[in-house]
Design a protein around this motif. Sequence first.
Motif, mmCIF file in Angstrom:
data_model
loop_
_atom_site.group_PDB
_atom_site.id
_atom_site.type_symbol
_atom_site.label_atom_id
_atom_site.label_comp_id
_atom_site.label_asym_id
_atom_site.label_seq_id
_atom_site.Cartn_x
_atom_site.Cartn_y
_atom_site.Cartn_z
ATOM 1 N N LEU A 1 0.833 -1.204 0.000
ATOM 2 C CA LEU A 1 0.000 0.000 0.000
ATOM 3 C C LEU A 1 0.865 1.249 0.000
ATOM 4 C CD1 LEU A 1 -2.675 1.572 0.352
ATOM 5 C CD2 LEU A 1 -2.421 1.247 2.828
ATOM 6 N N PHE A 2 1.860 1.294 0.886
ATOM 7 C CA PHE A 2 2.702 2.490 0.960
ATOM 8 C C PHE A 2 3.575 2.640 -0.287
ATOM 9 C CE2 PHE A 2 1.843 2.139 5.605
ATOM 10 C CZ PHE A 2 1.313 3.410 5.771
ATOM 11 N N ALA A 3 3.985 1.527 -0.872
ATOM 12 C CA ALA A 3 4.720 1.591 -2.136
ATOM 13 C C ALA A 3 3.844 2.230 -3.208
ATOM 14 C CB ALA A 3 5.166 0.194 -2.577
ATOM 15 N N GLY A 4 2.578 1.799 -3.285
ATOM 16 C CA GLY A 4 1.658 2.365 -4.265
ATOM 17 C C GLY A 4 1.373 3.833 -4.018
ATOM 18 N N LEU A 5 1.157 4.207 -2.755
ATOM 19 C CA LEU A 5 0.910 5.620 -2.428
ATOM 20 C C LEU A 5 2.100 6.482 -2.814
ATOM 21 C CD1 LEU A 5 -0.789 5.230 1.084
ATOM 22 C CD2 LEU A 5 -1.888 5.981 -1.040
#
Length: 653
Positions: A167-171
């Motif tokens: 999720l944080f990679a995508g954000l």
Amino acid sequence: MGSVDYEYPLGMNVHQVEVPPPQPFFKSLKYSLKETFFPDDPLRRFKNQPASKKFVLGLQYFFPIFEWAPHYTFQFLKSDIIAGITIASLAIPQGISYAKLANLPPILGLYSSFIPPFIYAMMGSSRDLAVGTVAVGSLLMGSMLSNEVNPNEDPTLYLHLAFTATLFAGLFQAALGLFRLGFIVDFLSHATIVGFMGGAATVVCLQQLKSILGLEHFTHGADIISVMRSVFTQTHEWRWESAVLGFCFISFLLITRYFSKKQPRFFWVSAMAPLTSVVLGSLLVYFSHAEKHGVEVIGELKKGLNPPSLTDLVFVSPYMTTAVKTGVVVGIISLAEGIAVGRSFAMFKNYHIDGNKEMIAIGTMNIVGSFTSCYLTTGPFSRSAVNYNAGCKTAASNIIMSIAVMLTLLFLTPLFHYTPLVVLSAIIVSAMLGLIDYQAAIHLWKIDKFDFVVCMSAYIGVVFGSVEIGLVIAVAISVLRILLFVARPRTFVLGNIPHSVIYRNVEHYPSAKHVPGILILEIDAPIYFANASYLRERITRWIDEEEDRIKVTGETSLQYVILDMSAVGNIDTSGISMLEEVKQITERRELQLVLVNPGSEVMKKLNKSKFQNHLGQKWIYLTVEEAVGACNFNLHACKTNPKKDESEGWNNV
């Protein structure tokens, strides 16, 4: 001075170096921000368009599928179906294998090859990128998360952390695209990526020795020393059945790849080889009951589509910090790989992809993926190469691949029960050997030794330290090189090319002649606080060296120092102070400082700082030819110290 005669008449007209007209501050700021964040001018297509058209263009910008879908043809569909089925045959075994690298359940590799490709097909601008999990990203995620949570002791928490890191990679990826910060990825130079990928591939291959040799206990370290110690201290536990099976399948995969490389029209041979290996390995284990003789198998794979994972995300300390750090690092690496692969194939087919749009697309598919039990995905080179060679026409090949994976999840997962882990290791090893690009390293050595040092530093850091250490070393050296370029700019002595009015670097052009009584220097970079002191010292040293040379050769004594500032795109207050100090140094030596072709920004600041008046407007020229002509005229007409004859100079500003 060669064959050029510069004894021009006093009244000869000389071009002026003009001070640019003043610009309002906010207009200059707007221009600077536009060039920094919008160099491709993405809003150009919206100009002078009605509101309805702007809405459609905006929709097409974020969802390119609405741009190419109306023109989609049956011929495109046939090509994309062939390409989609081909890459699905590669994606299924690779997905299962790479999930194992990340210490995740094998089924997650299939989940991650189902939802994300659908998202990318709608939002991606590359026609050739085939989306899925990647070995290096899987290894990096597994390595970083394992430092915080042991995947064997607490597999549930580890799994949830993987979703959160995704999720944080995508954000992070989507934010880079939305805020036009893609240039940050450029800090990973080509040399850095070659070394890092090669090192990570080496580590991945070494870790596959656990499955190939049938070892039950293996080191958690990723460095070569830990792996070799773990392998050779357990020689009594090596299983020859597993080793023979592993090396046979590795040989089969490498032979098929070599054949397809030599015969490109048979690209499908290497593309189908991993799935063929899985089928053959499963049949062999099933009929020989090899699982009872030390050959480990995958076991049961859960049938069904991706379960939701939104409620599984971890936002509590200290795990959230680990998830954020892991997400940012793997996000940058996967983004760099995906964009580089997409641009490579776009160049082959002569079309353009927008790097910032790609960041948004890749980031969005990872965000959505984290909600649907997927982990990190991007566009791996091996899968994209198969997609390209299979003749894909649009991103719809990703949709076909997703449908094939969906059918596998719904109906075929029980067939993978007897798939031996050693076959998955063979698939990983054969894929990783292609990432060890020794030819690129040799090319770097021939072209740029410093780039080679960066490459090998990254490689050695990964292999002998860890993936994180190798990445930090590579980025640190790359940034150091940028700082050295800024802090230690090149300066050259220019000489006259015989029988011309052209001036070039005397080291580059040995035939170029020094101009008697005149030292011509070229500064090859903007002048900032970081390099101002160095340039002052270097210019002083050039003057000393020129005076020493004149003493040896017996030429006319040095009287003029010309600074060619054509390559100086900007200057700050420290740079202006440096020029004032150089002026004082030349005055103490009874020399005259002359400037040539300051750019608009430089000229504007020289004018505002009054340095232009302090130097004397007569000593700023548009070309080196005119500056040398003026200095020679004074030398030949007056034969005295130029400080006493400033009134004789050509007033050109």
